[in-house]
Design a protein around this motif. Structure first.
Motif, PDB file in Angstrom:
ATOM      1  N   MET A 124       5.006  -1.382   5.389  1.00 59.72           N
ATOM      2  CA  MET A 124       4.379  -1.150   4.079  1.00 59.72           C
ATOM      3  C   MET A 124       3.169  -0.214   4.206  1.00 59.72           C
ATOM      4  N   GLY A 125       2.472  -0.030   3.098  1.00 62.47           N
ATOM      5  CA  GLY A 125       1.289   0.829   3.099  1.00 62.47           C
ATOM      6  C   GLY A 125       1.208   1.693   1.857  1.00 62.47           C
ATOM      7  N   HIS A 147       8.041  -7.933   2.792  1.00 64.57           N
ATOM      8  CA  HIS A 147       6.912  -8.785   2.389  1.00 64.57           C
ATOM      9  C   HIS A 147       6.463  -9.782   3.442  1.00 64.57           C
TER      10      HIS A 147
HETATM   11  O1  F6P Z   1      -0.486  -2.752  -1.821  1.00 59.65           O
HETATM   12  C1  F6P Z   1       0.126  -3.726  -1.035  1.00 59.65           C
HETATM   13  C2  F6P Z   1       1.624  -3.531  -0.995  1.00 59.65           C
HETATM   14  O2  F6P Z   1       2.173  -4.526  -0.156  1.00 59.65           O
HETATM   15  C3  F6P Z   1       2.098  -2.147  -0.561  1.00 59.65           C
HETATM   16  O3  F6P Z   1       2.044  -1.977   0.824  1.00 59.65           O
HETATM   17  C4  F6P Z   1       3.475  -2.111  -1.147  1.00 59.65           C
HETATM   18  O4  F6P Z   1       3.900  -0.789  -1.405  1.00 59.65           O
HETATM   19  C5  F6P Z   1       3.328  -2.892  -2.431  1.00 59.65           C
HETATM   20  O5  F6P Z   1       2.167  -3.687  -2.287  1.00 59.65           O
HETATM   21  C6  F6P Z   1       4.498  -3.757  -2.779  1.00 59.65           C
HETATM   22  O6  F6P Z   1       4.269  -4.317  -4.033  1.00 59.65           O
HETATM   23  P1  F6P Z   1       5.097  -5.547  -4.605  1.00 59.65           P
HETATM   24  O7  F6P Z   1       4.663  -6.789  -3.865  1.00 59.65           O
HETATM   25  O8  F6P Z   1       4.732  -5.594  -6.035  1.00 59.65           O
HETATM   26  O9  F6P Z   1       6.554  -5.269  -4.336  1.00 59.65           O
END
Ligand code: F6P
Length: 323
Positions: free
Chosen positions: A170-171, A253
């Motif tokens: 992620m990032g 996640h």
């Molecule tokens: O900003 C934190 C983050 O985990 C990012 O790394 C990622 O792109 C996004 O949130 C994912 O969001 P969601 O949990 O809404 O899918």
């Protein structure tokens, strides 16, 4: 200031609970009342707010997630939504807010603070580490360790089968998590959004590795990479090099959960305490940060306007160390 509200907003990050705990305990220590707002800005609009006490935050420093829950509120983006939020704060005599989150959270805080002349201090909480004005955001260190642990495990199976793995981390549109976890896990290459992907160079590294009889190769890919993530890159490399046995893992996640590292707990505690002290000192519209291990304050405007750069020495190092 007599009474402070605290909320978590945007993507959760390990260590948010430690920050909430510090805010609550610092308020009580200073004879201030403290209120927890549920589900970020949405809870302000829905009046989902309750008073917190010292024991409301007992036994949470070690937990991931956030006891206040989090959300990305669309309604807070409207003026009507923000009016409702302001009315609810006034009704409860809450006269300042601590908001814990990322750039979306601070964008909301900046607008709301200006519109209603309301004191707000931000604490950076996101696994992405993409906020200007702080060396580290809460949750980044824990996520980094989660990624490294996962990559070590993938390395075992990659080696057993002599495979090439593309692992996506992620990032959002930043490569901090990919870059550091790449170094820590000894990745052969790291692809980040901040640097144009040079396929020739990537192939050079991979071919080099296999020529040297490397039994596995790991490429860390930031989700925001310009090519569009690990699947697309793996596809391209796999088609051009049928001799590689290519696999893809998207960590997803898992990177957002888990017990916070000691580093994140300590940073969160320091920032939580400093946020309350800043509000008592009549400061507003600033983000608390850590620079060279010292607490610093950055105006929301600055934190949001500037883009934090990846450390060029670390970028260079990934190339040198993977020969
Ligand atoms: O900003 C934190 C983050 O985990 C990012 O790394 C990622 O792109 C996004 O949130 C994912 O969001 P969601 O949990 O809404 O899918």
């Amino acid at each position: 200031i007599k009474s402070i509200g605290v909320l978590t907003s945007g993507g959760d990050a390990p260590g948010m609970n430690a920050a909430i705990r510090a805010v609550v305990r610092a308020c009580i220590y200073n004879d201030l009342r403290v209120f927890g707002v549920m589900r970020g800005y949405q809870g302000l609009i829905d009046n989902d707010i309750e008073e917190l006490h010292s024991n409301s935050v007992s036994n949470i420093i070690q937990s991931g997630g956030t006891i206040l829950k989090s959300a990305r509120s669309m309604e807070f983006k409207t003026q009507e939504g923000r009016e409702k939020a302001y009315d609810n704060l006034r009704k409860r005599d809450i006269d300042a807010l601590v908001v814990i989150g990322g750039d979306g959270t601070f964008t909301g805080a900046r607008i709301f603070g200006q519109e209603h002349n309301f004191p707000i201090v931000g604490i950076p909480g996101t696994i992405d580490n993409d906020l200007y004005g702080t060396d580290y955001t809460i949750g980044y260190d824990t996520a980094l360790n989660t990624v490294v642990e996962a990559v070590d495990k993938i390395r075992d199976t990659a080696t057993a089968h002599s495979r090439l793995f593309f692992i996506e981390v992620m990032g959002r549109d930043a490569g901090f998590l990919a870059l550091r976890s790449g170094i820590a896990s000894g990745a052969e290459a790291v692809l980040v959004p901040e640097v144009r992907t040079d396929f020739d160079q990537l192939e050079h590294f991979l071919q080099n590795g296999f020529k040297k009889n490397k039994t596995s190769s790991i490429v860390l890919v930031a989700e925001g990479d310009e090519i569009g993530g690990a699947i697309k890159i793996a596809d391209k490399v796999g088609k051009e090099h049928p001799e590689y046995d290519v696999r893809v893992t998207i960590l997803g996640h898992i990177q957002r959960g888990g017990s916070p590292s000691a580093f994140d707990r300590v940073s969160a505690s320091r920032m939580g305490l400093s946020a309350v002290e800043a509000l008592m000192d009549d400061q507003k519209s600033i983000m608390i940060g850590l620079a060279n291990n010292q607490i610093v304050h950055t105006p929301f405007n600055q934190a949001l306007k500037n883009k934090k750069a990846l450390n060029p020495q670390l970028l260079e190092m990934t190339k040198i160390l993977s020969i």
